[in-house]
Design a protein around this motif. Structure first.
Motif, PDB file in Angstrom:
ATOM      1  N   UNK A   6     124.941 114.618  80.937  1.00  0.00           N
ATOM      2  CA  UNK A   6     124.841 114.158  79.553  1.00  0.00           C
ATOM      3  C   UNK A   6     124.048 112.856  79.480  1.00  0.00           C
ATOM      4  N   UNK A   7     124.261 111.992  80.485  1.00  0.00           N
ATOM      5  CA  UNK A   7     123.518 110.728  80.516  1.00  0.00           C
ATOM      6  C   UNK A   7     122.023 110.973  80.638  1.00  0.00           C
ATOM      7  N   UNK A   8     121.634 111.915  81.520  1.00  0.00           N
ATOM      8  CA  UNK A   8     120.192 112.150  81.677  1.00  0.00           C
ATOM      9  C   UNK A   8     119.608 112.764  80.407  1.00  0.00           C
ATOM     10  N   UNK A   9     120.403 113.614  79.746  1.00  0.00           N
ATOM     11  CA  UNK A   9     119.899 114.182  78.492  1.00  0.00           C
ATOM     12  C   UNK A   9     119.718 113.073  77.456  1.00  0.00           C
ATOM     13  N   UNK A  10     120.733 112.186  77.363  1.00  0.00           N
ATOM     14  CA  UNK A  10     120.644 111.065  76.418  1.00  0.00           C
ATOM     15  C   UNK A  10     119.405 110.231  76.714  1.00  0.00           C
ATOM     16  N   UNK A  11     119.169 110.002  78.002  1.00  0.00           N
ATOM     17  CA  UNK A  11     118.023 109.181  78.400  1.00  0.00           C
ATOM     18  C   UNK A  11     116.711 109.852  77.961  1.00  0.00           C
ATOM     19  N   UNK A  12     116.616 111.160  78.193  1.00  0.00           N
ATOM     20  CA  UNK A  12     115.386 111.854  77.813  1.00  0.00           C
ATOM     21  C   UNK A  12     115.159 111.802  76.313  1.00  0.00           C
ATOM     22  N   UNK A  13     116.249 111.993  75.540  1.00  0.00           N
ATOM     23  CA  UNK A  13     116.107 111.954  74.085  1.00  0.00           C
ATOM     24  C   UNK A  13     115.653 110.568  73.642  1.00  0.00           C
ATOM     25  N   UNK A  14     116.252 109.541  74.282  1.00  0.00           N
ATOM     26  CA  UNK A  14     115.893 108.158  73.950  1.00  0.00           C
ATOM     27  C   UNK A  14     114.430 107.885  74.244  1.00  0.00           C
ATOM     28  N   UNK A  15     114.001 108.275  75.445  1.00  0.00           N
ATOM     29  CA  UNK A  15     112.644 107.940  75.864  1.00  0.00           C
ATOM     30  C   UNK A  15     111.607 108.742  75.092  1.00  0.00           C
ATOM     31  N   UNK A  16     112.025 109.950  74.644  1.00  0.00           N
ATOM     32  CA  UNK A  16     111.088 110.762  73.881  1.00  0.00           C
ATOM     33  C   UNK A  16     110.734 110.071  72.568  1.00  0.00           C
ATOM     34  N   UNK A  17     111.650 109.262  72.061  1.00  0.00           N
ATOM     35  CA  UNK A  17     111.385 108.534  70.819  1.00  0.00           C
ATOM     36  C   UNK A  17     111.467 107.050  71.110  1.00  0.00           C
ATOM     37  N   UNK A  18     110.716 106.593  72.091  1.00  0.00           N
ATOM     38  CA  UNK A  18     110.922 105.221  72.566  1.00  0.00           C
ATOM     39  C   UNK A  18     110.563 104.173  71.533  1.00  0.00           C
ATOM     40  N   UNK A  19     109.635 104.507  70.623  1.00  0.00           N
ATOM     41  CA  UNK A  19     109.271 103.541  69.587  1.00  0.00           C
ATOM     42  C   UNK A  19     110.459 103.247  68.678  1.00  0.00           C
ATOM     43  N   UNK A  20     111.084 104.325  68.196  1.00  0.00           N
ATOM     44  CA  UNK A  20     112.273 104.171  67.353  1.00  0.00           C
ATOM     45  C   UNK A  20     113.364 103.433  68.091  1.00  0.00           C
ATOM     46  N   UNK A  21     113.560 103.856  69.344  1.00  0.00           N
ATOM     47  CA  UNK A  21     114.583 103.231  70.166  1.00  0.00           C
ATOM     48  C   UNK A  21     114.324 101.741  70.274  1.00  0.00           C
ATOM     49  N   UNK A  22     113.062 101.410  70.484  1.00  0.00           N
ATOM     50  CA  UNK A  22     112.691 100.015  70.645  1.00  0.00           C
ATOM     51  C   UNK A  22     113.021  99.219  69.386  1.00  0.00           C
ATOM     52  N   UNK A  23     112.687  99.810  68.238  1.00  0.00           N
ATOM     53  CA  UNK A  23     112.965  99.111  66.982  1.00  0.00           C
ATOM     54  C   UNK A  23     114.463  98.849  66.844  1.00  0.00           C
ATOM     55  N   UNK A  24     115.263  99.878  67.141  1.00  0.00           N
ATOM     56  CA  UNK A  24     116.704  99.711  67.043  1.00  0.00           C
ATOM     57  C   UNK A  24     117.181  98.635  68.008  1.00  0.00           C
ATOM     58  N   UNK A  25     116.649  98.685  69.231  1.00  0.00           N
ATOM     59  CA  UNK A  25     117.084  97.727  70.248  1.00  0.00           C
ATOM     60  C   UNK A  25     116.659  96.314  69.870  1.00  0.00           C
ATOM     61  N   UNK A  26     115.460  96.197  69.273  1.00  0.00           N
ATOM     62  CA  UNK A  26     115.003  94.862  68.872  1.00  0.00           C
ATOM     63  C   UNK A  26     115.932  94.281  67.813  1.00  0.00           C
ATOM     64  N   UNK A  27     116.419  95.144  66.921  1.00  0.00           N
ATOM     65  CA  UNK A  27     117.398  94.681  65.929  1.00  0.00           C
ATOM     66  C   UNK A  27     118.608  94.062  66.601  1.00  0.00           C
ATOM     67  N   UNK A  28     119.125  94.763  67.589  1.00  0.00           N
ATOM     68  CA  UNK A  28     120.294  94.257  68.304  1.00  0.00           C
ATOM     69  C   UNK A  28     119.931  92.975  69.055  1.00  0.00           C
ATOM     70  N   UNK A  29     118.780  93.017  69.738  1.00  0.00           N
ATOM     71  CA  UNK A  29     118.356  91.847  70.508  1.00  0.00           C
ATOM     72  C   UNK A  29     118.266  90.624  69.602  1.00  0.00           C
ATOM     73  N   UNK A  30     117.642  90.824  68.438  1.00  0.00           N
ATOM     74  CA  UNK A  30     117.473  89.701  67.522  1.00  0.00           C
ATOM     75  C   UNK A  30     118.820  89.138  67.111  1.00  0.00           C
ATOM     76  N   UNK A  31     119.736  90.031  66.737  1.00  0.00           N
ATOM     77  CA  UNK A  31     120.996  89.488  66.234  1.00  0.00           C
ATOM     78  C   UNK A  31     121.802  88.827  67.349  1.00  0.00           C
ATOM     79  N   UNK A  32     121.756  89.392  68.544  1.00  0.00           N
ATOM     80  CA  UNK A  32     122.496  88.756  69.644  1.00  0.00           C
ATOM     81  C   UNK A  32     121.857  87.411  69.988  1.00  0.00           C
TER      82      UNK A  32
END
Ligand SMILES: Nc1ncnc2c1ncn2[C@@H]1O[C@H](COP(=O)(O)OP(=O)(O)OP(=O)(O)O)[C@@H](O)[C@H]1O
Ligand SMILES: [Mg+2]
Lengths: 419, 226
Positions: A6-32
């Motif tokens: 399940x982890x590898x599947x999650x990883x593939x889904x994440x990386x397939x949309x890495x731009x979106x993922x990045x935007x979401x992660x940047x939101x978290x990074x900024x707030x932290x």
């Protein structure tokens, strides 16, 4: 095996949309980042402001207050117990500020395990003679070494060396404001008038700056012996005992205990400075509120992006389900996606937060009232980092929970038929 | 007597949106091990609906379904997922691969989910299946880089990975041109003859249906010819 898959599947889904993922992660990074910086800075500021008072304030102050006796003479007589007392205001006489038998008290305090240290003190009202004018002043007779150890005396001596109070006989460290009024420089000899009218000459060995301007216009420091001498008192005369405790929070209780056992007045720091506690707790509260708000906003970002991702991945989810993945598996995959955005975004946020605080820590911050402070204060408490990462995991978990549940409920038949 | 792989007992199915219409009416039949069965019928007669029920994806029906002798009635969602994973291979009309993964990985996923073999073994088996289907050279391409016919063959390889009891297909050639459709048919024939694979395939192609062991013909939600 299953969770690893399940982890590898999650990883593939994440990386397939890495731009979106990045935007979401940047939101978290900024707030932290902001959360860490805000709390470190606020808490540094709190420590500084508290330190302004707390560092220099005894946890418990023992002294003799001049006041009317609690038991008026007439109360002592059994004869008038049930009568109305007209005579109720016998004024204090023979008022002595001196702490009696202070040798025994000092000894008792010194052997008390709860006490970190004690510093005896004499407070003497004097006049500084400036030409023909007398300015009121206060001389604090201090145990120089104890005062430095417990109350960081040296930090506030901006010119001269504090230890000269001991080394130079009849020496004085003048408050900065008082020195300016008297036009006194280090090495000069100034003259003061004692309450009894004696004129005494003292040599200036340093200047003292507390950060509270009014105070510095009045206060000066001498050694205990010099003060005793100028008051014409014996070498066991002291008016105050300052007690520093191992645990500050026990001060109110211990103050009562000491007042009872020693029969003198005792004032604890919480009573004396209640406004500071409130101030810092409110500042802390505000910083937490702002930080957590930022995180929740980031959480909504993640929620949105996951919802979008699930919408896009309908087909994939249907396929996974058709080929034998259960709703629970799909749920896990999306929760893992959310958590990893939270974890990695948060981790980078911690680093950036640390970086930004260190930058702020380097910015010069010079103010006349705070002689020991050269740059903006930052508190690098690991607690903030722990709270930061925990909160980012919690918010992203909840942000991911609902989209994940939605994904797990997707009916593959509807998707497959829909094509 | 040969072993029964799948058995439908009195299956009825209605849709209630917007009005209640009964789509499947008293469906009874069995599929034996090693049989190659095709289902034909006019468009809208309920073939797909039946297949979704038989594949355990649709549980909203009356009657009973036995797969490998076990009723699906009282199984929970997770248990049904396991049944699909282990015993059923499904091939859709549209190829439905996961575009985030390579061809090989697509074939491997249900095998990894089953967890019967180690990852290396699953990979080895996936390569074998791809070889049977003649697309082993595409194994490391991403799924969306293949042609339609190739994708459908990958989907068949994926359906085969756990050596299922039965492969079900809902017009697996419906979306392919004649040439590719023929290739996929031939593969099914080969699986049936060489590997004794049980197959249940819905199709519109009568020529194809005629070459199978048995034809089930449907009309208006009923089986009219077994
Ligand atoms: N979700 C639904 N709600 C209501 N009616 C539906 C739904 N899904 C299918 N139907 C109806 O059920 C009937 C059978 O549909 P089904 O898809 O099983 O037909 P089919 O035999 O597969 O046709 P085709 O050969 O065109 O694929 C159709 O009349 C269709 O309109
Ligand atoms: Mg159909």
């Amino acid at each position: 095996m299953n969770i690893k898959l399940l982890l590898t599947i999650a990883k593939s889904l994440l990386l397939a949309r890495w731009r979106q993922t990045l935007v979401a992660a940047i939101g978290v990074t900024f707030s932290i980042t902001m959360f860490i910086t805000l709390l470190s800075f606020m808490s540094g500021l709190n420590d500084l402001l508290d330190g302004l008072i707390l560092n220099r304030t005894a946890h418990i102050k023992l002294f003799n207050e001049i006041k009317a006796t609690k038991d008026q003479p007439i109360d002592l007589s059994d004869k008038f117990k049930s009568s109305y007392h007209f005579i109720h205001s016998i004024k204090p006489s023979n008022a002595r500020q001196e702490i009696y038998n202070n040798g025994a008290i000092l000894k008792a305090l010194n052997s008390d395990k709860r006490v970190k240290g004690i510093a005896p003190k004499i407070i003497a009202q004097v006049f500084y003679n400036v030409g023909a004018i007398d300015i009121t002043g206060v001389i604090n007779g201090i145990d120089v070494e104890a005062e430095n150890k417990l109350f960081f005396f040296n930090d506030y001596v901006t010119a001269g060396n504090y230890i000269d109070l001991l080394n130079v006989p009849n020496s004085i460290i003048l408050g900065k404001g008082a020195a300016e009024k008297m036009l006194a420089n280090i090495g000069d000899v100034i003259q003061i008038t004692t309450p009894k009218g004696d004129r005494i000459q003292l040599k200036v060995v340093g200047f003292f700056q507390s950060g509270l301007v009014e105070l510095d216009k009045v206060q000066s420091y001498c050694s205990l012996t010099t003060t005793q001498k100028l008051l014409g008192k014996s070498s066991n005369y002291i008016t105050d005992i300052q007690v520093k405790l191992n645990d500050m929070t026990t001060a109110p209780v211990l103050a009562k205990e000491y007042a009872n056992t020693f029969g003198i007045d005792a004032e604890d720091i919480q009573t004396a400075n209640s406004q500071f506690e409130t101030g810092s707790s409110i500042r802390t509260l505000i910083s937490y509120a702002v930080g957590i708000t930022l995180l929740i906003v980031a959480g909504f970002g993640i929620y949105n992006i996951l919802n979008m991702m699930i919408y896009e991945k309908m087909d994939s989810i249907a396929i996974l389900k058709a080929t034998g993945f259960s709703g629970k598996d799909v749920n896990t995959i999306f929760v893992v996606i959310a958590l990893s955005i939270g974890f990695f975004g948060g981790l980078v946020g911690l680093l950036f937060g640390f970086g930004l605080s260190s930058v702020i820590d380097q910015i010069p911050f010079n103010t006349a009232s705070l002689p020991t402070i050269k740059t903006y204060p930052i508190n690098y408490n690991p607690k903030f980092y722990t709270i930061g990462i925990t909160f980012s995991l919690i918010t992203t978990y909840f942000a991911g929970l609902f989209p994940a549940r939605k994904a797990s409920k997707i009916d593959p038949v509807v998707i497959i038929r829909g094509k | 007597m040969s072993q029964i792989v799948l058995q439908a007992k009195g299956i009825n199915k209605s849709f209630h949106d917007p009005i209640t219409i009964q789509i499947l009416k008293d469906i009874n039949f069995t599929v034996n091990k090693g049989e190659f069965v095709s289902v034909i019928g006019k468009s809208g007669c309920g073939k797909s609906t039946l297949l979704y029920i038989l594949s355990t994806m649709d549980t909203d029906f009356q009657g009973e379904l036995l797969i490998d002798g076990e009723s699906t009635r009282n199984k929970k969602e997770g248990q049904l997922a396991l049944v699909r994973n282990e015993k059923i291979g499904f091939v859709f009309q549209f190829h439905y691969l996961l575009n985030e993964f390579s061809v090989l990985r697509n074939v491997m996923l249900p095998g990894l989910k089953l967890g019967k073999y180690s990852e290396e073994e699953v990979e080895h088996r996936a390569m074998q299946k791809l070889k049977i289907l003649g697309i082993e050279n595409e194994a490391h391409k991403m799924a969306n880089q293949l042609s339609g016919g190739q994708k459908q063959r990958v989907a068949i390889a994926r359906a085969l990975i756990n050596d299922p009891l039965i492969i079900m297909g809902d017009e697996p050639t419906g979306n392919l041109d004649k040439k590719n459709g023929k290739i996929v048919f031939d593969i099914f024939q080969e699986l049936a003859q060489e590997f004794k694979q049980t197959l249940l395939i819905v199709t519109h192609d009568n020529e194809f249906a005629n070459s199978t062991d048995r034809i089930i013909e449907m009309e208006d939600g009923r089986i009219v010819k077994l």
